[in-house]
Design an enzyme around this catalytic site. Sequence first.
Site, PDB file in Angstrom:
ATOM      1  N   TRP A 127      60.300  55.285  29.067  1.00 20.18           N
ATOM      2  CA  TRP A 127      59.964  55.376  30.492  1.00 20.18           C
ATOM      3  C   TRP A 127      59.277  56.720  30.740  1.00 20.18           C
ATOM      4  O   TRP A 127      59.779  57.765  30.288  1.00 20.18           O
ATOM      5  CB  TRP A 127      61.254  55.261  31.309  1.00 20.18           C
ATOM      6  CG  TRP A 127      61.078  55.374  32.789  1.00 20.18           C
ATOM      7  CD1 TRP A 127      60.097  54.783  33.543  1.00 20.18           C
ATOM      8  CD2 TRP A 127      61.896  56.104  33.698  1.00 20.18           C
ATOM      9  NE1 TRP A 127      60.273  55.097  34.868  1.00 20.18           N
ATOM     10  CE2 TRP A 127      61.359  55.915  34.989  1.00 20.18           C
ATOM     11  CE3 TRP A 127      63.032  56.899  33.560  1.00 20.18           C
ATOM     12  CZ2 TRP A 127      61.914  56.482  36.128  1.00 20.18           C
ATOM     13  CZ3 TRP A 127      63.582  57.470  34.689  1.00 20.18           C
ATOM     14  CH2 TRP A 127      63.032  57.257  35.962  1.00 20.18           C
ATOM     15  N   ASP A 208      70.436  54.331  28.797  1.00 14.16           N
ATOM     16  CA  ASP A 208      69.884  54.202  30.132  1.00 14.16           C
ATOM     17  C   ASP A 208      69.780  52.709  30.417  1.00 14.16           C
ATOM     18  O   ASP A 208      69.171  51.967  29.627  1.00 14.16           O
ATOM     19  CB  ASP A 208      68.495  54.873  30.177  1.00 14.16           C
ATOM     20  CG  ASP A 208      67.968  54.977  31.594  1.00 14.16           C
ATOM     21  OD1 ASP A 208      68.744  54.721  32.536  1.00 14.16           O
ATOM     22  OD2 ASP A 208      66.778  55.316  31.759  1.00 14.16           O
ATOM     23  N   LYS A 243      67.034  47.598  40.538  1.00 14.72           N
ATOM     24  CA  LYS A 243      66.329  46.346  40.232  1.00 14.72           C
ATOM     25  C   LYS A 243      67.257  45.138  40.363  1.00 14.72           C
ATOM     26  O   LYS A 243      66.914  44.164  41.012  1.00 14.72           O
ATOM     27  CB  LYS A 243      65.744  46.366  38.814  1.00 14.72           C
ATOM     28  CG  LYS A 243      65.358  47.736  38.298  1.00 14.72           C
ATOM     29  CD  LYS A 243      63.967  48.154  38.655  1.00 14.72           C
ATOM     30  CE  LYS A 243      63.788  49.620  38.306  1.00 14.72           C
ATOM     31  NZ  LYS A 243      62.461  50.098  38.287  1.00 14.72           N
TER      32      LYS A 243
HETATM   33  C1  LMR Z   1      59.022  51.966  36.582  1.00 14.09           C
HETATM   34  O1  LMR Z   1      59.142  52.292  35.398  1.00 14.09           O
HETATM   35  O2  LMR Z   1      57.969  51.548  37.052  1.00 14.09           O
HETATM   36  C2  LMR Z   1      60.209  52.037  37.494  1.00 14.09           C
HETATM   37  O3  LMR Z   1      61.341  52.411  36.789  1.00 14.09           O
HETATM   38  C3  LMR Z   1      59.968  52.839  38.708  1.00 14.09           C
HETATM   39  C4  LMR Z   1      59.905  54.320  38.464  1.00 14.09           C
HETATM   40  O4  LMR Z   1      60.589  55.044  39.186  1.00 14.09           O
HETATM   41  O5  LMR Z   1      59.176  54.774  37.573  1.00 14.09           O
END
Ligand code: LMR
Length: 393
Positions: A127, A208, A243
């Site tokens: 992420w 996570d 989510k």
């Molecule tokens: C994403 O990866 O798009 C989501 O988890 C929203 C974010 O806060 O980045």
Amino acid sequence: MFEHLKPLPADALLKLIEEHRSDPRTDKVDLGVGVYKNVRSETPVLDIVKRVERELLESQQSKAYLGTAGRALFNSRMQELVFGDTADDTRLLTVQAPGGSGALRLGAELIMQANSNAKAWVPDETWANHTPLLNSAGLTLAKYPYYDGKSHTLLIDQMLDGLRKIPSTDIVVLHACCHNPTGVDPSEDEWRAIVDVLAERKLVPMFDTAYLGFAQDITADAFAIRYAAEVLDELIVTASCSKNFGLYRERVGALSLLAKDSTARDVLASQASMAARTLYSMPPDHGAAVVARILSDDTLRQQWDKERDEMRDRLSDMRSLLSTALENKSTGHSFAHLTRSKGMFCYLGISAQQVARLKQDFGIYMADSSRINVAGITSENVGYLADSIVSVL
Ligand code: LMR
């Protein structure tokens, strides 16, 4: 005082929300930030959430402070949701946090308190916010192998080798399910092998989890965490309700810690309390009150399961729809991996230039890495999407 500060670039993912919003094209498509969308491309408040919110509005008697750990009932229900009934409760602690991001930050603070030299190892592809968020607490980050962008598969052997080389007591960040951005998760056997290496190397995992229930169901999606809780002495879990409860802006999350024994657990509780107090004092209550109520009543829980399953099924259907539409175009470019991935995301597997052309020429928005949020696909826009993607290949 502030005149020396330089402007910073906007967060690359969040910028897409604004860019898409201000695009006047009526056929624009948003495959950017990870929010669920229904067939009408709306992000609705779940029916079960609306129902409980109405009930709360009538029944809530006070808005007085609850304390640094938030709502006790939320914490115990989240702990049950994530760990099931097999983990040793005397060693477990769960505290409410402002969203999954707040839980990550709180967890990072505790890691820094315990060992400011610890490195956090993240998968190579993770992420986008993991790095700045964990860095901002002072943690140094490094990467272990995870994903092969050519075959769109998990590099399990390289991952295990990489984990074996990490110095003991470092932290290993893992996505419990629905890996963001690739949608590629280890199988149960692979998870066992991963956790066994963590045990061998005395590494502490930080799972996570923002998508519990979006791959299969809660039990299957929490497999890695529950197995790790059986095998390991210590672990950290950060959970988000953004989510799977659709509570994005309410900032509902939880940090769980498994300690070596109940004494260590109590020490961690006091450390978490002080860290929360100095970061944000107390987490917001409204969304956590909703989650606590849903998870405390069988009928409400069943309705949540049903609505969550519907979201999961739609995500899976939309992957297949786009994959088939693209495969039917016989471009020589394979998109079969789309259907193998789980959850909200996968890589389309096109270049940043092709992503830019999709945005500029067709009003199709996705992350530069070609990560797509499959919830943005509908049966109405899939033809346009497939034609546009093929035209930039
Ligand atoms: C994403 O990866 O798009 C989501 O988890 C929203 C974010 O806060 O980045």
